[in-house]
Enzyme design. Structure first.
Site, short mmCIF file in Angstrom:
data_model
loop_
_atom_site.label_atom_id
_atom_site.label_comp_id
_atom_site.label_asym_id
_atom_site.label_seq_id
_atom_site.Cartn_x
_atom_site.Cartn_y
_atom_site.Cartn_z
CE LYS A 93 -3.98 2.06 0.38
NZ LYS A 93 -3.65 2.73 -0.88
CD GLN A 114 3.29 4.60 2.20
OE1 GLN A 114 3.81 5.45 1.50
NE2 GLN A 114 2.19 4.81 2.88
CE LYS A 117 4.29 7.58 5.62
NZ LYS A 117 4.12 8.59 4.55
CE LYS A 129 4.64 7.40 -2.40
NZ LYS A 129 3.87 7.99 -1.30
N GLY A 168 -2.75 8.24 -4.26
CA GLY A 168 -2.11 9.44 -4.82
C GLY A 168 -0.86 9.85 -4.05
CG ASP A 169 3.40 11.01 -3.09
OD1 ASP A 169 3.34 10.83 -1.88
OD2 ASP A 169 4.36 11.61 -3.62
CB THR A 213 -1.99 13.53 4.14
OG1 THR A 213 -2.36 12.33 3.46
CG2 THR A 213 -0.51 13.47 4.48
CG ASN A 244 -4.10 16.12 -0.77
OD1 ASN A 244 -3.62 15.44 0.13
ND2 ASN A 244 -5.40 16.20 -0.97
CB SER A 381 -5.56 4.76 1.94
OG SER A 381 -5.41 5.81 1.01
P1 NDP Z 1 0.87 17.84 -4.34
O1 NDP Z 1 1.38 17.52 -5.69
O2 NDP Z 1 -0.58 17.99 -4.13
O3 NDP Z 1 1.59 19.14 -3.77
C1 NDP Z 1 2.97 19.24 -3.68
C2 NDP Z 1 3.31 20.67 -3.27
O4 NDP Z 1 4.71 20.71 -2.98
C3 NDP Z 1 3.04 21.69 -4.35
O5 NDP Z 1 2.72 22.91 -3.76
C4 NDP Z 1 4.40 21.76 -5.05
O6 NDP Z 1 4.63 22.96 -5.74
C5 NDP Z 1 5.33 21.63 -3.89
N1 NDP Z 1 6.61 21.08 -4.35
C6 NDP Z 1 6.82 19.90 -4.98
N2 NDP Z 1 8.11 19.73 -5.30
C7 NDP Z 1 8.73 20.84 -4.84
C8 NDP Z 1 10.07 21.28 -4.84
N3 NDP Z 1 11.03 20.54 -5.40
N4 NDP Z 1 10.33 22.48 -4.28
C9 NDP Z 1 9.34 23.23 -3.71
N5 NDP Z 1 8.05 22.86 -3.68
C10 NDP Z 1 7.76 21.70 -4.24
O7 NDP Z 1 1.47 16.67 -3.39
P2 NDP Z 1 0.97 16.23 -1.95
O8 NDP Z 1 0.49 17.41 -1.20
O9 NDP Z 1 0.10 15.05 -2.11
O10 NDP Z 1 2.33 15.69 -1.30
C11 NDP Z 1 3.22 16.54 -0.58
C12 NDP Z 1 4.15 15.69 0.28
O11 NDP Z 1 3.38 14.91 1.20
C13 NDP Z 1 5.02 14.68 -0.47
O12 NDP Z 1 6.25 14.53 0.21
C14 NDP Z 1 4.22 13.40 -0.34
O13 NDP Z 1 5.04 12.25 -0.50
C15 NDP Z 1 3.71 13.52 1.07
N6 NDP Z 1 2.54 12.73 1.40
C16 NDP Z 1 1.39 12.84 0.69
C17 NDP Z 1 0.29 12.08 1.03
C18 NDP Z 1 -1.03 12.26 0.36
O14 NDP Z 1 -2.00 11.68 0.85
N7 NDP Z 1 -1.15 13.04 -0.70
C19 NDP Z 1 0.38 11.07 2.10
C20 NDP Z 1 1.61 11.11 2.85
C21 NDP Z 1 2.64 11.89 2.48
P3 NDP Z 1 4.52 22.99 -7.35
O15 NDP Z 1 3.06 22.90 -7.64
O16 NDP Z 1 5.14 24.29 -7.73
O17 NDP Z 1 5.31 21.80 -7.84
#
Ligand code: NDP
Length: 449
Positions: A93, A114, A117, A129, A168-169, A213, A244, A381
């Site tokens: 997962k 993961q 976690k 993943k 998603g991620d 999250t 997200n 999830s």
């Molecule tokens: P999204 O794609 O929805 O959002 C990512 C955000 O981070 C955007 O604002 C993006 O900006 C920014 N970002 C990405 N790469 C960079 C970078 N190199 N430098 C600066 N800003 C950056 O992803 P999520 O919110 O889903 O995920 C965010 C984090 O949380 C990740 O580490 C993910 O692995 C983790 N996570 C997510 C889960 C989930 O349920 N979605 C669960 C657990 C962990 P821009 O749009 O400009 O790229």
């Protein structure tokens, strides 16, 4: 990086030898091994049966070609990945990430994290993943759909309710899960709800999964505050990112009485001392899919482009890094500490570098690692899988209460384990050891496989 004990050093050297160039994966493994010294001293069975060595080697790694046609009729080529890391506790997962930085080392670091976690959630899910180096930025809706269809055309043969359940991620939200699910249904001729999580509410999704999250990270932070008889009331908070996780972290901080004063994307950060206007931010990022600079233009907040300053230079009591790995380094940590930060909780996966984590420890800043603080997403999830299996759907309130209880449980387990192993209040040690022991015991029970 800190020095490991002898047995663990041998294991780590072997990981370096087998996985050359995968620096993020090395970092994630080292961070876990760094906590396990007292565990291997107390329980020699884990090293005798090579449990840690096996944990560091994925059960299966799938790499595939993803050809698709863009809006101009040109054939584009990307690479797809799914790393099925560990199934001791349940089907693999973990999410899918679409971002140009994705390569095997990133997918393996995320898959490794993961495992622990998912174990911490106490739910029956293994660790995996996946993703692709596809860049969704600037792509039309039709291009996103054709890419997702091409990706699933290979992935479908590796996943299933009892095998591997992606979600998603970064770069993969509700729209992408919809296209992936649709293609899975088309090519298998099965409405298999439990094959993906993060689905839409009218077709098998769970209430609160979108928010989980971010909400979970804030619930975890709230537990840290409550453990010291404090609350979010009147606290200034930095949330990095505006995707997200970040958006729903901001929402929950505001609901609990705190004030988020800064947020960011890869183009820069906004500083809004009166508090981020969440409705506007949601409209800019989710509705119009524009950059965070638009938020500043329309709200009057200050915008600082990337390269001209860091979101971590804003003064705050609490910092929630919610964007991406290694976004907060030692220099940023020093700035936050000098500005009086008290708690740092990771909404993203491994956003703080080892240097930053060390500085927080030395300065008495409470640090909560992502594998504990952001586990609410995968936990919800798993709640979605429960609802799919029983053909049921729960209310928002009921699901949110379950999430809050799960986060409280993870928080308490981390604290108790940190005390049991001689590092009271160290959430990293608590999370790594508590997550590890459950998986390791299941692996021992299941024999050498
Ligand atoms: P999204 O794609 O929805 O959002 C990512 C955000 O981070 C955007 O604002 C993006 O900006 C920014 N970002 C990405 N790469 C960079 C970078 N190199 N430098 C600066 N800003 C950056 O992803 P999520 O919110 O889903 O995920 C965010 C984090 O949380 C990740 O580490 C993910 O692995 C983790 N996570 C997510 C889960 C989930 O349920 N979605 C669960 C657990 C962990 P821009 O749009 O400009 O790229």
């Amino acid at each position: 990086m800190p020095v490991l004990d002898e047995k663990l050093t041998t294991i780590y050297d072997e990981v370096l030898r087998r996985n050359p160039g995968e620096t993020e994966f090395h970092q994630a493994v080292h961070e876990v091994l760094d906590s396990l010294g007292p565990v291997v001293a107390k329980h020699p069975q884990y090293t005798d049966a090579a449990v840690i060595n096996r944990l560091c080697e994925p059960e299966r790694q799938i790499i595939f070609r993803v050809p698709w046609v863009d809006d101009k009729g040109k054939v584009q080529l990307n690479r797809g990945f799914r790393v099925e890391f560990n199934s001791a506790l349940g089907p693999y997962k973990g999410g899918l990430r679409f971002h140009p930085s994705v390569y095997l080392g990133i997918v393996k670091f995320l898959g490794f994290e993961q495992i622990f976690k998912n174990s911490l959630t106490g739910m029956p899910i293994g660790g995996g993943k996946g993703g692709s180096d596809f860049d969704p930025k600037g792509r039309s809706d039709g291009e996103i759909m054709r890419f997702c269809q091409a990706f699933m055309t290979e992935l479908y043969r590796h996943i299933g309710e009892y095998t591997d359940v992606p979600a998603g991620d970064i770069g993969v939200g509700g729209r992408e899960i919809g296209y992936l699910f649709g293609q899975h249904k088309r090519i298998t001729n099965r409405y298999e709800s439990g094959v993906l999580t993060g689905k839409g509410l009218t077709w098998g999704g769970s209430q609160v999964r979108t928010e989980a999250t971010g909400y979970g990270t804030v619930f975890f932070t709230h537990e840290i505050l409550k453990a010291r008889d404090e609350s979010f009331d009147g606290r200034d908070v930095i949330v990095s990112g505006s995707g997200n996780v970040a958006i729903y972290a901001i929402e929950k901080v505001h609901q609990l009485g705190g004030r988020v004063v800064a947020a960011s994307d890869s183009g820069g950060y906004v500083h809004d001392p009166s508090g981020i206007d969440l409705e506007l931010l949601k409209d800019v990022k989710n509705g119009r899919r524009e950059r965070i600079s638009t938020y500043a233009t329309e709200s009057g907040a200050t915008f600082v482009p990337t390269g001209k300053g860091s979101v971590w230079s804003v003064k705050a009591d609490i910092a929630l890094p919610c964007a991406t790995q290694n976004e907060l380094n030692g220099h940023d940590a020093r700035t936050l500490i000098d500005n009086g930060v008290k708690i740092v909780a990771e909404g993203a996966n491994m956003p703080c570098t080892p240097d930053a984590v060390r500085l927080f420890g030395e300065s008495g800043v409470t640090f909560a690692p992502g594998k504990a603080a952001n586990a609410g997403g995968v936990a919800t999830s798993a709640l979605e899988m429960q609802q799919n299996a029983s053909r049921d759907s729960w209310s928002f309130e009921h699901t949110e209460q379950r999430l809050e209880k799960i986060m409280r449980g993870i928080h308490d387990r981390c604290l108790e384990t940190s005390e049991e192993y001689g590092a009271p209040g160290n959430y990293t040690v608590g999370a790594n050891i508590a997550g590890f022991i459950q998986v390791a015991d299941a692996m021992l029970a299941q024999g050498v496989i």
